[in-house]
Design an enzyme around this catalytic site. Structure first.
Site, PDB file in Angstrom:
ATOM      1  CG  HIS A  82      -2.068   1.136   0.993  1.00 21.95           C
ATOM      2  ND1 HIS A  82      -1.713   2.497   0.697  1.00 21.95           N
ATOM      3  CD2 HIS A  82      -3.317   0.403   0.767  1.00 21.95           C
ATOM      4  CE1 HIS A  82      -2.787   2.981   1.174  1.00 21.95           C
ATOM      5  NE2 HIS A  82      -3.988   1.681   0.868  1.00 21.95           N
ATOM      6  N   GLY A  98       5.369  22.615   8.194  1.00 29.76           N
ATOM      7  CA  GLY A  98       6.775  22.728   8.558  1.00 29.76           C
ATOM      8  C   GLY A  98       7.160  22.130   7.036  1.00 29.76           C
ATOM      9  N   GLY A 154       8.678  10.681   7.973  1.00 26.98           N
ATOM     10  CA  GLY A 154       7.650  10.554   6.751  1.00 26.98           C
ATOM     11  C   GLY A 154       7.255  12.461   6.725  1.00 26.98           C
TER      12      GLY A 154
END
Lengths: 300, 300
Positions: free
Chosen positions: B79, B161, B170
């Site tokens: 996925h 950010g 991540g």
């Protein structure tokens, strides 16, 4: 909580059904959940629920109002019946038990006989004699035959009152049973033989599905025929399994299903079972449904 | 009440998923409704719900625990993903609105960036830039591509950010959306081309069903292939309609459906829609279900 699902022998003059529904809903604590009427059956089913006392009170008032408004000598439909209020089942919901419902059926029956003079037969879990568990055995020959037989044949006499039936309101068949799914499948044909053959194939008494009762009936107002069913244990024989078999059998006759109709309400579990099966969903159950999880886990 | 359905890039080491679930359920007022893990996807979905503040708190703690336990440099499944906590959607339930959920997504995103240093992309109704509504556009190329692109390509930089991604966790794609049905249909074949072709036929972006996203994926652990789907509007394109089309298309290839799997929870209405349709039930809806009527009409 107890569910009560009286069936009335009137499905055409809806003002009479309104009056019966009002008699029920006027009882504080008796909540009407559904009402379904059918003109061909000439029958209405009202589903209501509540605690023991309001449920008994509403059942007695419904019997009184039905007896006041319905005369079986002049009222007839395609559905068999012996009473103005014909069948009076009590069903345990939530924490209540079948034993509670048997007691309630007996208590309601006693009040109806003593207050209204309508004799009572007890069926299913509330039956008092062997051979009276099955509704169709008690109702055999309908009002017209039973009013002849009841006074002279002890095997067909009421359990309470009589032995003669009430001259216009007949008798009431009261009982206690599990949740039942009543639904009808209408076929795109006017050939009653096909509906009767399919009904015979699927019903338990002819070697069909367990816990299935069925009749083939004509729907004069719609020019179709109907397979009319009661599923007395939808966990044993699910609704969708019966539907598919009726669809398959109709296909053998080259007949399509026009549609199906629910009488009363469908239990949530029957719907979830059909969904899991039709989508081949693994591990699917009540715990797979968003709102069920919220209802179960969220503080009120 | 708000539903939150974070997806985590871990579906094999269930002790890690346990730890994340515990981080959520330790927040008073955040109730875990479901958890689904898949080893081939290497992904887990936790469904929880509550009021605004506990839902935000639990989302932040879940992001922290996922960042602590999952390293995207060593974790990979079939996925696509860009984050340890990958997707963080908020869904309005009951009386809450999409506007509430947009505010909550933005508030949770701000806290996650400021407290954990994980950059945030906003998608669906919470998107802040054109081109970021669709999850698949934001996630294009996954972690491995996005960590290269984000620092140098302003079009791919986070909304909050960064611009560099967190080195192991991540980025998080947070958003607000309607209820979604995530389910997968497994095919009795190992031919990935068939799953990919079916997925392409049914998905909206290739001219298939409205509000359907789908991928064809290999299920190495089971020797099968899968059509993996998100139905973003199950009232527009119902679950059972998509299932039947996948079944039909698989039949064209001579392939049977092995089964289907639900990721997360199924809304009750999707089940009732499928039931009414598969039984051709006239006038069937939420009001036809016993427990719905009791819940709606009975005093608490």
């Amino acid at each position: 909580m107890i569910e009560c699902v009286p069936n009335f022998s009137e499905g055409r003059d809806l003002s009479r059904v309104d009056a019966i529904e009002t008699a029920i809903s006027n009882v504080a604590g008796a909540l009407v959940l559904n009402r379904t009427s059918d003109p061909d059956h000439n029958r209405s089913v009202i589903t209501f629920a509540g605690q023991r006392e309001p449920v008994i009170e509403a059942a007695v008032r419904a019997a009184a109002k039905a007896a006041e408004l319905i005369d079986l000598n002049t009222s007839r439909g395609i559905h068999p019946r012996v009473g103005a209020l014909d069948v009076l089942p009590f069903v345990p919901l939530g924490n209540s038990s079948m034993k509670d419902c048997i007691e309630i059926a007996h208590a309601a029956g006693r009040r109806i006989w003593h207050e209204l003079g309508i004799p009572i037969y007890f069926y299913e879990a509330a039956a008092l004699r062997p051979g009276r568990a099955r509704l169709e055995d008690v109702r055999r020959g309908q009002f017209e035959d039973l009013r002849e037989a009841a006074p002279i044949d002890p095997a067909r006499a009421p359990d309470l009152g009589g032995p003669a039936l009430h001259p216009t309101a007949g008798a009431i068949i009261a009982g206690a049973r599990k949740l039942l799914v009543a639904f009808n499948i209408n076929l795109k044909t006017s050939d009653l033989g096909i509906a009767k053959a399919i009904a015979k194939s699927i019903r338990a008494s002819s070697g069909g599905f367990a816990a299935v009762k069925s009749l083939g009936l004509p729907l004069a107002s719609r020019g179709m025929v109907q397979v009319s069913m009661n599923l007395t244990d939808f966990e044993q024989t699910p609704v969708h399994v019966v539907y598919r078999e009726v669809e398959r059998l109709a296909g053998v006759y080259g007949v399509e299903i026009a549609g199906s109709e629910l009488i009363g309400l469908m239990p949530r579990k029957a719907i979830e079972m059909a969904f899991a099966d039709s989508l081949k969903l693994a591990h699917f159950g009540a715990q797979s449904v968003l709102e069920n999880q919220i209802d179960m886990l969220m503080p009120k």
